[in-house]
Design an enzyme around this catalytic site. Structure first.
Site, PDB file in Angstrom:
ATOM      1  CB  CYS A  58      -0.962   0.044   1.179  1.00 22.46           C
ATOM      2  SG  CYS A  58      -2.068  -1.368   1.286  1.00 22.46           S
ATOM      3  NE  ARG A  62       4.818   1.456  -0.083  1.00 24.14           N
ATOM      4  CZ  ARG A  62       5.571   1.511   1.001  1.00 24.14           C
ATOM      5  NH1 ARG A  62       6.808   1.950   0.923  1.00 24.14           N
ATOM      6  NH2 ARG A  62       5.103   1.120   2.164  1.00 24.14           N
ATOM      7  CD1 TRP A  86      -0.635  -6.056  -2.838  1.00 28.97           C
ATOM      8  CD2 TRP A  86      -0.914  -6.837  -0.753  1.00 28.97           C
ATOM      9  NE1 TRP A  86      -0.187  -7.352  -2.812  1.00 28.97           N
ATOM     10  CE2 TRP A  86      -0.349  -7.858  -1.552  1.00 28.97           C
ATOM     11  CE3 TRP A  86      -1.180  -7.098   0.589  1.00 28.97           C
ATOM     12  CZ2 TRP A  86      -0.040  -9.120  -1.050  1.00 28.97           C
ATOM     13  CZ3 TRP A  86      -0.867  -8.356   1.092  1.00 28.97           C
ATOM     14  CH2 TRP A  86      -0.308  -9.347   0.274  1.00 28.97           C
ATOM     15  CG  ASN A 144      -0.426   2.451   3.788  1.00 30.39           C
ATOM     16  OD1 ASN A 144      -1.353   2.385   2.985  1.00 30.39           O
ATOM     17  ND2 ASN A 144       0.747   2.985   3.485  1.00 30.39           N
ATOM     18  N   GLY A 145      -1.998  -0.468   6.902  1.00 34.73           N
ATOM     19  CA  GLY A 145      -1.978  -1.214   8.152  1.00 34.73           C
ATOM     20  C   GLY A 145      -3.262  -2.000   8.359  1.00 34.73           C
ATOM     21  CD  GLU A 178      18.089 -13.481  -1.901  1.00 36.55           C
ATOM     22  OE1 GLU A 178      17.782 -12.444  -2.524  1.00 36.55           O
ATOM     23  OE2 GLU A 178      17.442 -13.909  -0.925  1.00 36.55           O
ATOM     24  CE  LYS A 193      16.209 -11.448  -4.937  1.00 29.60           C
ATOM     25  NZ  LYS A 193      15.466 -11.932  -3.797  1.00 29.60           N
ATOM     26  CD  GLU A 214      11.492 -12.452  -3.985  1.00 25.46           C
ATOM     27  OE1 GLU A 214      11.126 -11.742  -3.037  1.00 25.46           O
ATOM     28  OE2 GLU A 214      12.604 -12.324  -4.525  1.00 25.46           O
ATOM     29  CG  HIS A 237      19.614 -36.354   4.846  1.00 25.91           C
ATOM     30  ND1 HIS A 237      19.844 -37.350   5.765  1.00 25.91           N
ATOM     31  CD2 HIS A 237      20.834 -35.848   4.528  1.00 25.91           C
ATOM     32  CE1 HIS A 237      21.140 -37.432   6.025  1.00 25.91           C
ATOM     33  NE2 HIS A 237      21.761 -36.530   5.281  1.00 25.91           N
ATOM     34  CE  LYS A 288      12.467  -3.184  -2.476  1.00 19.19           C
ATOM     35  NZ  LYS A 288      13.351  -4.241  -3.003  1.00 19.19           N
TER      36      LYS A 288
END
Length: 612
Positions: A2, A27, A75, A104-105, A485, A489, A492, A508, A607
């Protein structure tokens, strides 16, 4: 997630608000809206989709030509993606005061508030938690908007950043926050409020962060701030250290490509003025003020989420290797819910690009309450985590707009190396040892120039394997978090299922997943576990997997075992992640482009995650 932009002053609100919303698109959002006061009347426009859709819907509409307004990118959390649920929200048309809110929140007690407000005669038309807040402000309004906001927020539970306007006070903008970031920008044509400094560029020269539980009353002449009990609070103004050039796309197709290319300069900026390779000395400003406490540190705990956690995992290994202090990395979201044991001598290190990550902020506050010293690794100057911690290291990598973090990760790892050397030098590292490692660290920016230029090769490799929907990423030692990481990526931005793990863990259970043609990315640079990783590669090959190797330059043995390779310069093991991650960033980027995905704004992601 947001975004909020608001303005009051002498310039037209529409262009300022729309420009600010466009700068916050990175964002993540699914709808956008705007509210402007013109001629004493509140006018609201809302649309599903991109900001340009909203812009087209109000183009030429004189009702949005006022000088006071608020705007928002949403969002979805409470309620689906509909125009009705989009912000701004307003109070009842029939019985209200013409109050509009962007938020926002999450208002955690919105259900109880809604029940009470309904009993008072308010009518709800959305599925959002925010609507309860705007009705509550309206219910408590007695001619002073700032007072009504303070009264309402004393009844609210949860996190919020809000901007509020009222038709009965056509020159007043009210803003407040708890948990979620919000700041005031001071410009030549008036004042702005935004959830991100990027929305303030070109219109503000100075910025002041709004503290938790502080309400700001702003008009064209200035602003005053007070806590929820109306006790005055003096904000700290600082210069806005951000330029338009830094946040513009330029000639690049995507921000992610731009930010990968910027990594040599970003790392150099992170290092500048902080190391003296000849003497083995590291200078970290405010961290040095706690040198005596750090010498006695008995445990170091890195806290983060996602990419920041992976950087923290590297940081924990660095601290143990270089400073010989027990160190671990934990999910910040789990830390504060398990009654953590914080012993005397514990140092916590929250890692966050934005400095606003809600889980990480809550975790570090919990640790501080239990007596820990907190040192932050944060990119955004003046962010909440930066202001909450006792000291820290700013990454200085510049604004990162692509949702999938790249240069911030390298900045976090670089800062972790510097901090670990600082700790090690004060405890167990000799001047010669520190000088040797710092000399190698000083070479990293120039070495990165070659590694970051391998985009064409990464595209060719991605073309060979992009059709496969399941990938494995393997690494050991310092390169295990690199494998995590790299997998993150790819997930995402390309939406390919990928899993990262220690190379030995493959046997394993996960080895059962490997079938003919499955891409397996292995970070197999020369280090203490090199031979064992080569054995893992052989195990993948014998089951039909196709190995993509990240190897040391000139390593013909490892290259002979791989279907495709990326070569990186030979550096000491603690510094290898700064190079080995780059080919995986490039591989993920080109896989996403080839699949036609929105690289900079992947679905369902934001973001800055400012709510749990």
């Amino acid at each position: 997630m947001c975004g909020i932009v608001a303005c009051v002053g002498r310039a037209g609100a529409r262009s300022i608000l729309l420009e600010g919303l466009k700068r916050l698109e990175y964002r993540g959002y699914d709808s956008a809206g705007i509210a402007v006061l013109e001629g004493g009347t509140l006018h609201i426009g809302r649309k599903i989709g991109r900001v340009r859709v909203l812009e087209q819907s109000i183009d030429g509409d004189e009702r949005f030509d006022g000088t006071l307004g608020i705007a928002h990118t949403r969002w979805a959390t409470h309620g689906g993606v509909t125009e009705t649920n989009a912000h701004p929200h307003r109070d009842d048309t029939a019985r209200g005061h013409g109050i509009a809110v962007v938020h926002n929140g999450i208002i955690e007690n919105h259900a109880a508030l809604k029940t009470w407000l309904t009993q008072q005669g308010h009518t709800f038309v959305t599925e959002t938690d925010t609507e309860a807040l705007v009705h509550l402000i309206s219910e408590l309004y007695e001619g002073d908007l700032a007072a009504a906001v303070r009264a309402a927020l004393r009844k609210v539970e949860g996190a919020y950043a809000i901007a509020v306007i009222c038709a009965r006070e056509p020159g007043v903008l009210v803003a407040a926050r708890r948990g979620s970031p919000l700041m005031i920008g001071v410009g030549t044509d008036g004042y702005l409020v935004a959830s991100d400094t990027q929305a303030l560029v070109t219109h503000a020269q100075q910025v002041a962060a709004i503290d938790n539980d502080v309400v700001a009353r702003i008009n064209a002449e200035g602003f005053v701030t007070a806590d929820l009990d109306n006790a005055p609070v003096t904000p700290k103004l600082q210069e806005l250290d951000l330029t338009l050039e830094q946040i513009e796309l330029g000639e690049h197709e995507h921000y992610m490509a731009k930010e990968i290319e910027e990594q040599p300069v970003s790392v150099a900026r992170c290092l500048r003025g902080r190391l003296d390779a000849r003497s083995g000395k590291v200078v970290l400003g405010g961290v040095g003020d706690h040198a005596r406490t750090l010498v006695r540190a008995r445990r170091v705990l890195f806290l983060g989420q996602g990419t920041a956690l992976h950087a923290g995992m590297i940081g924990a290994r660095l601290v143990e290797d270089l400073a010989k202090i027990p160190a671990t990395a934990e999910f910040a979201s789990e830390f504060r819910y398990r009654n953590p044991i914080i012993e005397d001598g514990t140092v916590v290190i929250p890692v966050s690009q934005s400095g606003e990550t809600a889980d990480t902020l809550a975790a570090v506050q919990e640790a501080q309450q239990r007596g820990a010293l907190a040192l932050g690794l944060v990119n955004v100057v003046g962010s909440t985590i930066a202001r909450t911690t006792d000291a820290g290291v700013y990454l200085r990598v510049g604004p990162e707009i692509g949702v999938a973090s790249t240069k911030a990760f390298l900045g976090q790892v670089t800062a972790a190396v510097l901090l670990s050397c600082f700790l090690g030098r004060s405890r167990v590292m000799s001047e010669e040892q520190a000088a040797s490692l710092l000399g190698e660290l000083d070479r990293i920016p120039s070495l990165l120039e070659g590694v970051c230029s391998e985009g064409d090769h990464a595209k060719v490799v991605a073309e060979r394997f992009v059709a496969r929907d399941n990938w494995l990423f393997l690494g050991r030692g310092y390169n295990y978090p690199v494998a995590l990481e790299g997998a993150l990526k790819l997930k995402e931005i390309s939406y390919i299922h990928a899993e990262g793990m220690p190379a030995a863990e493959m046997k394993h259970g996960p080895i059962a997943l490997i079938d003919d043609g499955m891409p397996v990315v292995v970070v197999a640079t020369r280090n203490s576990q090199y031979r064992k990783v080569l054995s893992n590669i052989e195990e993948v090959r014998s089951r039909g997997g196709h190995v993509i190797g990240v190897i040391t330059e000139g390593d013909t043995e490892a290259a002979s075992l791989c279907e495709a390779v990326f070569e990186v310069p030979d550096v000491p093991a603690p510094l290898q992640p700064l190079l080995t991650i780059v080919p995986l960033q490039l591989l993920a980027y080109h896989a996403a482009v080839l699949r036609g995905q929105d690289v900079d704004k992947p679905r369902n992601l934001a973001k800055s995650v400012t709510v749990e």
